[in-house]
Design a protein around this motif. Structure first.
Motif, mmCIF file in Angstrom:
data_model
loop_
_atom_site.group_PDB
_atom_site.id
_atom_site.type_symbol
_atom_site.label_atom_id
_atom_site.label_comp_id
_atom_site.label_asym_id
_atom_site.label_seq_id
_atom_site.Cartn_x
_atom_site.Cartn_y
_atom_site.Cartn_z
ATOM 1 N N CYS A 122 -27.978 -20.221 -20.870
ATOM 2 C CA CYS A 122 -28.581 -19.603 -19.681
ATOM 3 C C CYS A 122 -28.326 -18.103 -19.647
ATOM 4 C CB CYS A 122 -28.078 -20.266 -18.404
ATOM 5 S SG CYS A 122 -26.357 -19.880 -17.987
ATOM 6 N N PHE A 123 -27.794 -17.560 -20.753
ATOM 7 C CA PHE A 123 -27.561 -16.130 -20.929
ATOM 8 C C PHE A 123 -26.686 -15.556 -19.818
ATOM 9 C CE2 PHE A 123 -28.753 -11.814 -22.318
ATOM 10 C CZ PHE A 123 -28.764 -12.026 -23.684
ATOM 11 N N GLY A 124 -25.542 -16.210 -19.604
ATOM 12 C CA GLY A 124 -24.548 -15.701 -18.668
ATOM 13 C C GLY A 124 -24.880 -15.892 -17.210
ATOM 14 N N CYS A 125 -25.705 -16.886 -16.901
ATOM 15 C CA CYS A 125 -26.140 -17.078 -15.520
ATOM 16 C C CYS A 125 -24.963 -17.381 -14.595
ATOM 17 C CB CYS A 125 -27.168 -18.203 -15.434
ATOM 18 S SG CYS A 125 -26.533 -19.826 -15.952
ATOM 19 N N SER A 126 -25.149 -17.124 -13.313
ATOM 20 C CA SER A 126 -24.077 -17.271 -12.335
ATOM 21 C C SER A 126 -23.614 -18.709 -12.181
ATOM 22 C CB SER A 126 -24.541 -16.738 -10.974
ATOM 23 O OG SER A 126 -25.722 -17.407 -10.545
ATOM 24 N N GLU A 127 -24.513 -19.684 -12.478
ATOM 25 C CA GLU A 127 -24.142 -21.093 -12.327
ATOM 26 C C GLU A 127 -23.011 -21.492 -13.265
ATOM 27 O OE1 GLU A 127 -27.125 -19.970 -12.664
ATOM 28 O OE2 GLU A 127 -28.433 -20.727 -11.073
ATOM 29 N N VAL A 128 -22.915 -20.831 -14.416
ATOM 30 C CA VAL A 128 -21.926 -21.207 -15.414
ATOM 31 C C VAL A 128 -20.815 -20.154 -15.537
ATOM 32 C CG1 VAL A 128 -21.617 -21.872 -17.840
ATOM 33 C CG2 VAL A 128 -23.736 -22.417 -16.673
ATOM 34 N N ALA A 129 -21.064 -18.964 -15.025
ATOM 35 C CA ALA A 129 -20.144 -17.847 -15.233
ATOM 36 C C ALA A 129 -18.725 -18.176 -14.785
ATOM 37 C CB ALA A 129 -20.664 -16.614 -14.504
ATOM 38 N N ARG A 130 -18.571 -18.797 -13.617
ATOM 39 C CA ARG A 130 -17.229 -19.100 -13.114
ATOM 40 C C ARG A 130 -16.503 -20.093 -14.005
ATOM 41 N NH1 ARG A 130 -16.269 -18.929 -6.682
ATOM 42 N NH2 ARG A 130 -17.490 -17.058 -6.200
ATOM 43 N N LEU A 131 -17.260 -20.976 -14.657
ATOM 44 C CA LEU A 131 -16.626 -21.965 -15.521
ATOM 45 C C LEU A 131 -16.033 -21.319 -16.767
ATOM 46 C CD1 LEU A 131 -19.288 -24.825 -15.306
ATOM 47 C CD2 LEU A 131 -17.261 -24.466 -13.887
ATOM 48 N N MET A 132 -16.513 -20.140 -17.124
ATOM 49 C CA MET A 132 -15.936 -19.429 -18.268
ATOM 50 C C MET A 132 -14.529 -18.933 -17.940
ATOM 51 S SD MET A 132 -17.899 -19.598 -20.860
ATOM 52 C CE MET A 132 -17.157 -18.349 -21.907
ATOM 53 N N ASN A 133 -14.261 -18.700 -16.670
ATOM 54 C CA ASN A 133 -12.912 -18.318 -16.262
ATOM 55 C C ASN A 133 -11.980 -19.525 -16.278
ATOM 56 O OD1 ASN A 133 -13.808 -15.703 -15.850
ATOM 57 N ND2 ASN A 133 -14.212 -16.027 -13.672
ATOM 58 N N ARG A 134 -12.445 -20.601 -15.649
ATOM 59 C CA ARG A 134 -11.667 -21.844 -15.662
ATOM 60 C C ARG A 134 -12.583 -23.003 -15.287
ATOM 61 N NH1 ARG A 134 -6.285 -22.594 -12.095
ATOM 62 N NH2 ARG A 134 -5.370 -21.292 -13.758
ATOM 63 N N ASP A 135 -12.541 -24.046 -16.083
ATOM 64 C CA ASP A 135 -13.298 -25.261 -15.800
ATOM 65 C C ASP A 135 -12.318 -26.354 -15.414
ATOM 66 O OD1 ASP A 135 -15.398 -26.979 -15.494
ATOM 67 O OD2 ASP A 135 -16.049 -26.955 -17.578
ATOM 68 N N VAL A 136 -12.859 -27.543 -15.138
ATOM 69 C CA VAL A 136 -12.000 -28.651 -14.730
ATOM 70 C C VAL A 136 -11.026 -29.019 -15.841
ATOM 71 C CG1 VAL A 136 -11.968 -31.090 -14.058
ATOM 72 C CG2 VAL A 136 -13.715 -29.554 -13.139
ATOM 73 N N ARG A 137 -11.515 -29.025 -17.069
ATOM 74 C CA ARG A 137 -10.667 -29.363 -18.203
ATOM 75 C C ARG A 137 -10.365 -28.118 -19.013
ATOM 76 N NH1 ARG A 137 -13.155 -34.980 -20.721
ATOM 77 N NH2 ARG A 137 -13.391 -36.109 -18.758
ATOM 78 N N PRO A 138 -9.119 -27.939 -19.445
ATOM 79 C CA PRO A 138 -8.781 -26.768 -20.269
ATOM 80 C C PRO A 138 -9.411 -26.906 -21.654
ATOM 81 C CG PRO A 138 -6.914 -28.275 -20.150
ATOM 82 C CD PRO A 138 -7.942 -28.794 -19.186
#
Length: 323
Positions: A122-138
């Protein structure tokens, strides 16, 4: 599989319900323990935890260098091989082993991780951006591979006397020293606190370009600059550098724009009290590799164009670019 990942990544039900493809069992196949990245929320604890794992790989890297050096000596090579020290050739060979091992595993780790793949799709879209910082699983790939490359950095610094240091490459060598020390400072915290660890996996995948750069150095020292092999490897290096480090940086930078990992608000939202005291400073350093790659990218492209047009060869390719 790609359709499933994209559909579930953008699903409003949240990341907990996303499918995590299991292609490699990182816990079973990694020599060090991946389940004990926890402890006191301090930087000291982070360094102790990660460096106790990395030091073993540093020792392996130095032993590998020594073994190759002795093998070359046993094969009849003197202290100098093609106008470069035998120890430098041994170091370059050990580097190839590291790059050849870490690169495919890092790429596999990226492919296995829905958040990272979603960020690229999605080319860095906001929907996924926060998951790059931390997702549910490490990201287990970061826990598995970061200590290996940190150990390589330590070993490489211990063998600084074996670097192919030249006056023409003084700037590149200083930048490489900065890169090594910055990574040793920042990466342990990223992996230990599981904050921006996915960006570390991407940086590990960049060793793909370092592999070809090392091969270029070997071909150059062997007097094969005018051979078809040098042109082919040079093209592979240039294309992979531009694709991975320059073009591939764009979705990462866009993701950082949408969800700045240095944002205290995002840190607090992810973990009450924030990640750690210096988190915003460490997270800001994610921009530096892209600046270094821009610096190197200009030299890489101009050097390749000069080589193909017969106007000379790039002088900086005897440096140790790894960023």
């Amino acid at each position: 599989l790609a359709q499933l990942v994209v559909r579930t990544l953008l699903s409003p039900t949240g990341s907990e319900q996303r499918a995590y493809p299991r292609v490699m069992d990182w816990v079973a196949l990694t020599p060090h323990d991946l389940t004990d990245f926890s402890g006191p929320p301090t930087l000291f604890a982070a360094y102790v935890k990660v460096f106790t794992k990395a030091i073993g790989y540093a020792i392996v890297f130095v032993i590998l260098w020594a073994g190759v050096n002795l093998l070359l000596r046993a094969m009849g090579f003197g202290s100098s091989i093609c106008d470069a020290r035998r120890g430098t050739w041994a170091l370059k060979t050990a580097m190839l082993v590291h790059h050849g091992l870490v690169t495919p595993l890092a790429l596999l780790g990226i492919w296995q991780d829905p958040a990272t793949m979603g960020m690229y799709r999605c080319f860095g879209c906001s929907e996924v951006a926060r998951l790059m910082n931390r997702d549910v699983r490490p990201p287990l790939a970061a826990r598995a591979l970061a200590p290996v490359t940190l150990g390589y950095f330590i070993g490489d610094l211990l063998l600084l006397s074996q670097w192919n240091l030249t006056k023409s490459g003084a700037v590149e060598n200083m930048l490489m020293l900065f890169h090594h020390f910055a990574s040793l400072i920042v990466w342990p915290a990223a992996v230990y606190f599981d904050w921006v660890a996915r960006y570390v996996i991407i940086m590990l995948s960049y060793e793909f370009t370092s592999f070809w750069l090392t091969v270029l150095w070997m071909l150059s020292q062997a007097g094969m600059k005018k051979s078809p092999w040098y042109a082919i490897v040079g093209m592979l290096f240039t294309l992979s550098f531009v694709a991975m480090r320059v073009v591939g940086a764009l979705p990462q930078l866009i993701a950082m724009w949408h969800a700045p990992p240095w944002s205290v608000a995002l840190e607090t939202a992810a973990q009450p009290g924030g990640i750690h005291d210096w988190c915003w400073i460490f997270s800001s350093s994610l921009v530096f590799p892209h600046l270094l790659n821009l610096f190197w990218g200009v030299k890489v492209v101009s050097g390749f164009v000069s080589m193909m047009t017969g106007k000379g060869t790039k002088k900086g390719k005897d440096t140790q670019q790894k960023g």
